[in-house]
Write a protein that holds these residues in place. Structure first.
Motif, short mmCIF file in Angstrom:
data_model
loop_
_atom_site.label_atom_id
_atom_site.label_comp_id
_atom_site.label_asym_id
_atom_site.label_seq_id
_atom_site.Cartn_x
_atom_site.Cartn_y
_atom_site.Cartn_z
N ASP A 1 -14.15 7.86 7.05
CA ASP A 1 -13.44 7.44 5.84
C ASP A 1 -13.13 8.69 5.02
O ASP A 1 -14.03 9.27 4.42
CB ASP A 1 -14.31 6.46 5.04
CG ASP A 1 -13.63 6.00 3.75
OD1 ASP A 1 -12.48 6.40 3.49
OD2 ASP A 1 -14.27 5.24 3.00
N THR B 1 -9.27 -1.13 5.30
CA THR B 1 -9.23 -1.00 6.76
C THR B 1 -10.48 -0.33 7.30
O THR B 1 -10.77 -0.43 8.50
CB THR B 1 -7.96 -0.26 7.20
OG1 THR B 1 -6.84 -0.79 6.51
CG2 THR B 1 -7.71 -0.41 8.69
N ALA C 1 -10.05 5.79 9.08
CA ALA C 1 -9.55 4.60 8.38
C ALA C 1 -9.70 4.76 6.89
O ALA C 1 -10.56 5.52 6.41
CB ALA C 1 -10.30 3.35 8.85
N THR C 2 -8.88 4.04 6.14
CA THR C 2 -8.90 4.13 4.69
C THR C 2 -9.04 2.76 4.06
O THR C 2 -8.62 1.75 4.61
CB THR C 2 -7.61 4.77 4.16
OG1 THR C 2 -6.48 4.00 4.57
CG2 THR C 2 -7.46 6.20 4.66
N SER C 3 -9.63 2.74 2.85
CA SER C 3 -9.67 1.57 1.99
C SER C 3 -10.22 0.34 2.72
O SER C 3 -11.23 0.42 3.41
CB SER C 3 -8.27 1.32 1.42
OG SER C 3 -8.29 0.36 0.39
N HIS D 1 -4.73 2.14 8.93
CA HIS D 1 -4.52 1.90 7.50
C HIS D 1 -3.61 0.70 7.32
O HIS D 1 -2.90 0.30 8.24
CB HIS D 1 -3.94 3.13 6.80
CG HIS D 1 -2.70 3.68 7.44
ND1 HIS D 1 -1.48 3.01 7.45
CD2 HIS D 1 -2.47 4.84 8.11
CE1 HIS D 1 -0.57 3.74 8.07
NE2 HIS D 1 -1.15 4.84 8.49
N GLY E 1 -1.08 0.47 11.87
CA GLY E 1 -0.63 0.26 10.50
C GLY E 1 0.15 -1.03 10.40
O GLY E 1 0.35 -1.75 11.40
N CYS F 1 0.87 -1.18 0.00
CA CYS F 1 0.00 0.00 0.00
C CYS F 1 0.90 1.23 0.00
O CYS F 1 1.60 1.48 0.99
CB CYS F 1 -0.93 0.00 1.21
SG CYS F 1 -2.25 -1.23 1.14
N SER G 1 -13.54 2.96 -0.33
CA SER G 1 -13.66 1.71 0.43
C SER G 1 -14.93 0.95 0.12
O SER G 1 -15.07 -0.21 0.53
CB SER G 1 -13.63 2.02 1.93
OG SER G 1 -14.79 2.75 2.32
#
Length: 323
Positions: free
Chosen positions: A234, A212, A208-210, A260, A292, A132, A149
């Protein structure tokens, strides 16, 4: 609304935009008759032909360079790299050319290109196909970085990316392709740079991203059983970043966890943490916590890979450390 997968939502956006604007075309390795490495461009070759769904040689520098040149000349290319890990081959074309043309030419040209790249671990693709790398792109003025996401967000943001007059890096986690959700059949846009509250809460903010985001929502459900109300934010885009949404949530909850899959050291969470420390530190009742990946290459071993990927349990532990 119809139930569609993330993959189908992306395909919808591509099809709609190609029907809407004849200047939109797709290019990349195996995007034509094969339909893309992960199937995102399935059916588009038959619908629009080889001049608008173009298979390229295995050369990322040529893919990104040609997309930048085509965009500067008035077209709207959607270029696909098979894996984000291969972006290193085309650094100059993206960072020094596409990202800077509009500035260096005094605004006399635009570079409306979208660069789609799958990323992330979880499919046993090992260290060179599982990273990532979103924080790399966050450091480059002139780029926009989109990282949806959900299927709904993926379609709306890809539509906006294709219509944007600036180069957009569009990052798709491989494990999201099969995730389903409600998606309108018609075309729609989501503003680039506007985040979303995926779950409201009062005791702690989880940014949080994507992929996650889904782990964070599961963590929030677990925390609720212990009487902790978690708000899940997000950002959807990392550049520009919706700082106002994050700060307002922190002002409400007085606690922040950032999650993330990118490595924790110098990952996107570092910038978010620094921003909150500068703009809202007086509202925090505890130190900011980051979740992470460890600072090591992604393992090939399935058990080690699963241990490497931050999950709901890691997020729950981080929240309980400050709440």
């Amino acid at each position: 609304m119809a139930e569609k997968t993330y993959l189908q939502a992306l395909n919808d956006a591509l099809r709609h935009e190609m029907e809407h604007d004849e200047n939109v075309f797709i290019m990349g390795e195996d995007v034509g008759q094969f339909g893309g490495c992960f199937g995102v461009t399935q059916g588009l070759y038959d619908a629009f032909g080889k001049e608008r769904v173009m298979d390229t040689p295995i050369t990322e520098s040529a893919i990104v360079g040609a997309a930048a040149g085509a965009a500067a000349c008035g077209l709207r290319p959607v270029a696909e790299l098979m894996f984000v890990d291969f972006i290193g081959v085309s650094m100059d074309q993206l960072f020094n050319q596409a990202a800077k043309m509009r500035f260096m030419f005094g605004g006399k040209t635009t570079v409306p290109m979208t660069l789609r790249m799958p990323q992330g671990a979880g499919i046993g693709a090992a260290a060179q196909h599982s990273q990532c790398l979103e924080s790399w792109f966050m450091n480059i003025p002139g780029l926009k970085v989109v990282i949806p996401s959900t299927p709904y967000d993926a379609k709306g943001l890809l539509t906006s990316a294709i219509r944007d007059d600036n180069p957009v890096v569009f990052l798709e986690h491989k494990l999201l392709y099969g995730v389903s959700g409600e998606v309108p059949d018609e075309s729609y846009t989501i503003e680039i740079g506007k985040g979303d509250v995926k779950r409201e809460g009062t005791d702690v903010t989880i940014v949080a991203t994507s992929h996650t985001v889904h782990a964070s929502l599961e963590a929030a459900r677990q925390l609720e059983k212990d009487g902790i109300s978690a708000e899940v934010i997000d950002p959807r885009c990392l550049l520009p970043l919706d700082t106002d949404l994050i700060v307002e949530s922190v002002k409400k909850t007085n606690a922040l966890v950032i999650a993330h899959e990118a490595v924790q050291f110098a990952g996107p969470g570092a910038e978010i943490a620094a921003m909150v420390a500068e703009e809202a530190v007086e509202y925090l009742d505890a130190p900011i916590k980051r979740v992470g990946a460890p600072f090591c290459p992604v393992p090939f071993s399935p058990p080690l890979e699963q241990h490497y990927i931050p999950g709901a349990d890691n997020i729950v532990s981080a929240v309980k450390a400050i709440r």
